[in-house]
Design a protein around this motif. Structure first.
Motif, PDB file in Angstrom:
ATOM      1  N   THR A  13      80.133  56.392  -9.140  1.00 53.13           N
ATOM      2  CA  THR A  13      80.290  56.723 -10.547  1.00 53.13           C
ATOM      3  C   THR A  13      80.657  55.439 -11.281  1.00 53.13           C
ATOM      4  OG1 THR A  13      82.605  57.318 -10.243  1.00 53.13           O
ATOM      5  CG2 THR A  13      81.002  59.096 -10.078  1.00 53.13           C
ATOM      6  N   GLY A  14      80.066  55.248 -12.446  1.00 57.19           N
ATOM      7  CA  GLY A  14      80.307  54.007 -13.180  1.00 57.19           C
ATOM      8  C   GLY A  14      79.580  52.830 -12.553  1.00 57.19           C
ATOM      9  N   GLY A  15      78.460  53.100 -11.902  1.00 57.01           N
ATOM     10  CA  GLY A  15      77.730  52.066 -11.183  1.00 57.01           C
ATOM     11  C   GLY A  15      76.985  51.073 -12.043  1.00 57.01           C
ATOM     12  N   LYS A  25      74.943  46.794  -5.521  1.00 58.10           N
ATOM     13  CA  LYS A  25      74.159  45.716  -4.915  1.00 58.10           C
ATOM     14  C   LYS A  25      74.567  45.487  -3.458  1.00 58.10           C
ATOM     15  CE  LYS A  25      71.956  41.672  -6.486  1.00 58.10           C
ATOM     16  NZ  LYS A  25      71.784  40.798  -7.624  1.00 58.10           N
ATOM     17  N   THR A  26      75.861  45.522  -3.178  1.00 56.94           N
ATOM     18  CA  THR A  26      76.348  45.346  -1.806  1.00 56.94           C
ATOM     19  C   THR A  26      75.849  46.468  -0.904  1.00 56.94           C
ATOM     20  OG1 THR A  26      78.313  44.181  -2.576  1.00 56.94           O
ATOM     21  CG2 THR A  26      78.410  45.135  -0.367  1.00 56.94           C
ATOM     22  N   ILE A  27      75.906  47.692  -1.386  1.00 56.00           N
ATOM     23  CA  ILE A  27      75.407  48.833  -0.612  1.00 56.00           C
ATOM     24  C   ILE A  27      73.926  48.676  -0.342  1.00 56.00           C
ATOM     25  CG2 ILE A  27      74.950  51.326  -0.708  1.00 56.00           C
ATOM     26  CD1 ILE A  27      77.623  51.509  -2.341  1.00 56.00           C
ATOM     27  N   SER A  28      73.162  48.330  -1.364  1.00 57.22           N
ATOM     28  CA  SER A  28      71.720  48.143  -1.217  1.00 57.22           C
ATOM     29  C   SER A  28      71.393  47.015  -0.241  1.00 57.22           C
ATOM     30  CB  SER A  28      71.098  47.855  -2.585  1.00 57.22           C
ATOM     31  OG  SER A  28      69.712  47.716  -2.490  1.00 57.22           O
ATOM     32  N   ASN A  29      72.120  45.915  -0.334  1.00 62.13           N
ATOM     33  CA  ASN A  29      71.895  44.768   0.558  1.00 62.13           C
ATOM     34  C   ASN A  29      72.238  45.074   2.011  1.00 62.13           C
ATOM     35  OD1 ASN A  29      70.993  43.208  -1.553  1.00 62.13           O
ATOM     36  ND2 ASN A  29      72.945  42.178  -1.863  1.00 62.13           N
ATOM     37  N   ASN A  30      73.046  46.121   2.233  1.00 59.77           N
ATOM     38  CA  ASN A  30      73.439  46.511   3.587  1.00 59.77           C
ATOM     39  C   ASN A  30      72.705  47.775   4.047  1.00 59.77           C
ATOM     40  OD1 ASN A  30      75.635  44.615   4.583  1.00 59.77           O
ATOM     41  ND2 ASN A  30      76.315  45.061   2.515  1.00 59.77           N
ATOM     42  N   ASN A  31      71.507  47.975   3.494  1.00 63.55           N
ATOM     43  CA  ASN A  31      70.594  49.053   3.889  1.00 63.55           C
ATOM     44  C   ASN A  31      71.065  50.456   3.536  1.00 63.55           C
ATOM     45  OD1 ASN A  31      68.784  47.172   5.118  1.00 63.55           O
ATOM     46  ND2 ASN A  31      70.212  47.048   6.824  1.00 63.55           N
ATOM     47  N   GLY A  32      72.042  50.576   2.654  1.00 59.93           N
ATOM     48  CA  GLY A  32      72.483  51.888   2.199  1.00 59.93           C
ATOM     49  C   GLY A  32      71.615  52.386   1.061  1.00 59.93           C
ATOM     50  N   ILE A  33      71.802  53.628   0.678  1.00 61.51           N
ATOM     51  CA  ILE A  33      71.052  54.229  -0.423  1.00 61.51           C
ATOM     52  C   ILE A  33      72.052  54.549  -1.534  1.00 61.51           C
ATOM     53  CG2 ILE A  33      69.561  56.130  -1.118  1.00 61.51           C
ATOM     54  CD1 ILE A  33      68.931  56.392   1.971  1.00 61.51           C
ATOM     55  N   PRO A  34      72.181  53.644  -2.528  1.00 60.23           N
ATOM     56  CA  PRO A  34      73.135  53.891  -3.600  1.00 60.23           C
ATOM     57  C   PRO A  34      72.588  54.872  -4.641  1.00 60.23           C
ATOM     58  CG  PRO A  34      72.154  51.725  -3.848  1.00 60.23           C
ATOM     59  CD  PRO A  34      71.584  52.326  -2.605  1.00 60.23           C
ATOM     60  N   ILE A  35      73.439  55.799  -5.049  1.00 58.52           N
ATOM     61  CA  ILE A  35      73.129  56.732  -6.115  1.00 58.52           C
ATOM     62  C   ILE A  35      74.109  56.430  -7.252  1.00 58.52           C
ATOM     63  CG2 ILE A  35      72.947  59.163  -6.793  1.00 58.52           C
ATOM     64  CD1 ILE A  35      71.068  58.476  -4.488  1.00 58.52           C
ATOM     65  N   ILE A  36      73.574  56.017  -8.407  1.00 54.83           N
ATOM     66  CA  ILE A  36      74.418  55.685  -9.548  1.00 54.83           C
ATOM     67  C   ILE A  36      74.515  56.896 -10.468  1.00 54.83           C
ATOM     68  CG2 ILE A  36      74.672  54.241 -11.605  1.00 54.83           C
ATOM     69  CD1 ILE A  36      73.018  52.100 -10.166  1.00 54.83           C
ATOM     70  N   ILE A  37      75.740  57.241 -10.835  1.00 53.38           N
ATOM     71  CA  ILE A  37      75.993  58.264 -11.843  1.00 53.38           C
ATOM     72  C   ILE A  37      76.766  57.582 -12.960  1.00 53.38           C
ATOM     73  CG2 ILE A  37      77.153  60.433 -12.362  1.00 53.38           C
ATOM     74  CD1 ILE A  37      76.719  61.202  -9.423  1.00 53.38           C
ATOM     75  N   ASP A  38      76.127  57.501 -14.135  1.00 55.66           N
ATOM     76  CA  ASP A  38      76.753  56.790 -15.247  1.00 55.66           C
ATOM     77  C   ASP A  38      76.151  57.274 -16.561  1.00 55.66           C
ATOM     78  OD1 ASP A  38      78.164  54.912 -16.793  1.00 55.66           O
ATOM     79  OD2 ASP A  38      77.882  53.342 -15.298  1.00 55.66           O
ATOM     80  N   ILE A  47      67.689  45.583  -7.308  1.00 57.70           N
ATOM     81  CA  ILE A  47      68.468  46.617  -6.626  1.00 57.70           C
ATOM     82  C   ILE A  47      67.631  47.882  -6.488  1.00 57.70           C
ATOM     83  CG2 ILE A  47      70.542  48.044  -6.677  1.00 57.70           C
ATOM     84  CD1 ILE A  47      71.847  45.903  -8.419  1.00 57.70           C
ATOM     85  N   LYS A  48      67.517  48.367  -5.257  1.00 55.51           N
ATOM     86  CA  LYS A  48      66.816  49.622  -5.001  1.00 55.51           C
ATOM     87  C   LYS A  48      67.854  50.735  -4.992  1.00 55.51           C
ATOM     88  CE  LYS A  48      63.680  51.842  -1.811  1.00 55.51           C
ATOM     89  NZ  LYS A  48      62.963  51.756  -0.549  1.00 55.51           N
ATOM     90  N   CYS A  49      67.757  51.661  -5.969  1.00 58.53           N
ATOM     91  CA  CYS A  49      68.742  52.733  -6.071  1.00 58.53           C
ATOM     92  C   CYS A  49      68.167  53.904  -6.857  1.00 58.53           C
ATOM     93  CB  CYS A  49      70.012  52.232  -6.752  1.00 58.53           C
ATOM     94  SG  CYS A  49      69.755  51.767  -8.470  1.00 58.53           S
ATOM     95  N   GLU A  50      68.896  54.994  -6.868  1.00 57.26           N
ATOM     96  CA  GLU A  50      68.579  56.149  -7.693  1.00 57.26           C
ATOM     97  C   GLU A  50      69.620  56.201  -8.800  1.00 57.26           C
ATOM     98  OE1 GLU A  50      66.050  58.387  -7.383  1.00 57.26           O
ATOM     99  OE2 GLU A  50      65.259  57.231  -5.712  1.00 57.26           O
ATOM    100  N   PHE A  51      69.205  56.692  -9.987  1.00 56.05           N
ATOM    101  CA  PHE A  51      70.119  56.766 -11.121  1.00 56.05           C
ATOM    102  C   PHE A  51      70.059  58.141 -11.755  1.00 56.05           C
ATOM    103  CE2 PHE A  51      70.840  56.569 -15.699  1.00 56.05           C
ATOM    104  CZ  PHE A  51      72.127  56.082 -15.726  1.00 56.05           C
ATOM    105  N   PHE A  52      71.240  58.680 -12.069  1.00 58.82           N
ATOM    106  CA  PHE A  52      71.341  59.947 -12.784  1.00 58.82           C
ATOM    107  C   PHE A  52      72.234  59.724 -13.996  1.00 58.82           C
ATOM    108  CE2 PHE A  52      70.376  61.067  -8.452  1.00 58.82           C
ATOM    109  CZ  PHE A  52      69.380  62.017  -8.610  1.00 58.82           C
ATOM    110  N   LYS A  53      71.651  59.940 -15.193  1.00 59.72           N
ATOM    111  CA  LYS A  53      72.422  59.768 -16.421  1.00 59.72           C
ATOM    112  C   LYS A  53      73.319  60.982 -16.599  1.00 59.72           C
ATOM    113  CE  LYS A  53      72.277  58.973 -21.285  1.00 59.72           C
ATOM    114  NZ  LYS A  53      71.571  58.825 -22.503  1.00 59.72           N
ATOM    115  N   THR A  54      74.619  60.775 -16.445  1.00 57.91           N
ATOM    116  CA  THR A  54      75.599  61.848 -16.538  1.00 57.91           C
ATOM    117  C   THR A  54      76.925  61.288 -17.022  1.00 57.91           C
ATOM    118  OG1 THR A  54      74.570  62.923 -14.631  1.00 57.91           O
ATOM    119  CG2 THR A  54      76.760  63.675 -15.222  1.00 57.91           C
TER     120      THR A  54
END
Length: 64
Positions: A13-15, A25-38, A47-54
């Motif tokens: 949250t607040g990504g 970015k750190t999560i993505s660089n370490n092969n994680g799947i970041p989900i941003i809620i902001d 940065i490879k990630c998913e985003f949800f506007k909330t």
């Protein structure tokens, strides 16, 4: 330090803020799947990630 987060989904949250974007970015660089809620999204093509506007302060938005 390298942490293997392969296939781990992590919600931030607040990504889109300064600190949150570094965490994403750190999560993505370490092969994680970041989900941003902001409320806002700052596009960063490196940065490879998913985003949800909330806005998590509004219960109606969180439920949807």
């Amino acid at each position: 330090m390298m942490i293997d987060l392969k296939k781990k989904v992590i919600i931030i949250t607040g990504g889109s803020g300064f600190l949150g974007s570094r965490i994403v970015k750190t999560i993505s660089n370490n092969n994680g799947i970041p989900i941003i809620i902001d409320k806002k999204y700052v596009k960063d093509s490196s940065i490879k990630c998913e985003f949800f506007k909330t806005d998590i302060t509004k219960l109606k938005e969180v439920r949807n």
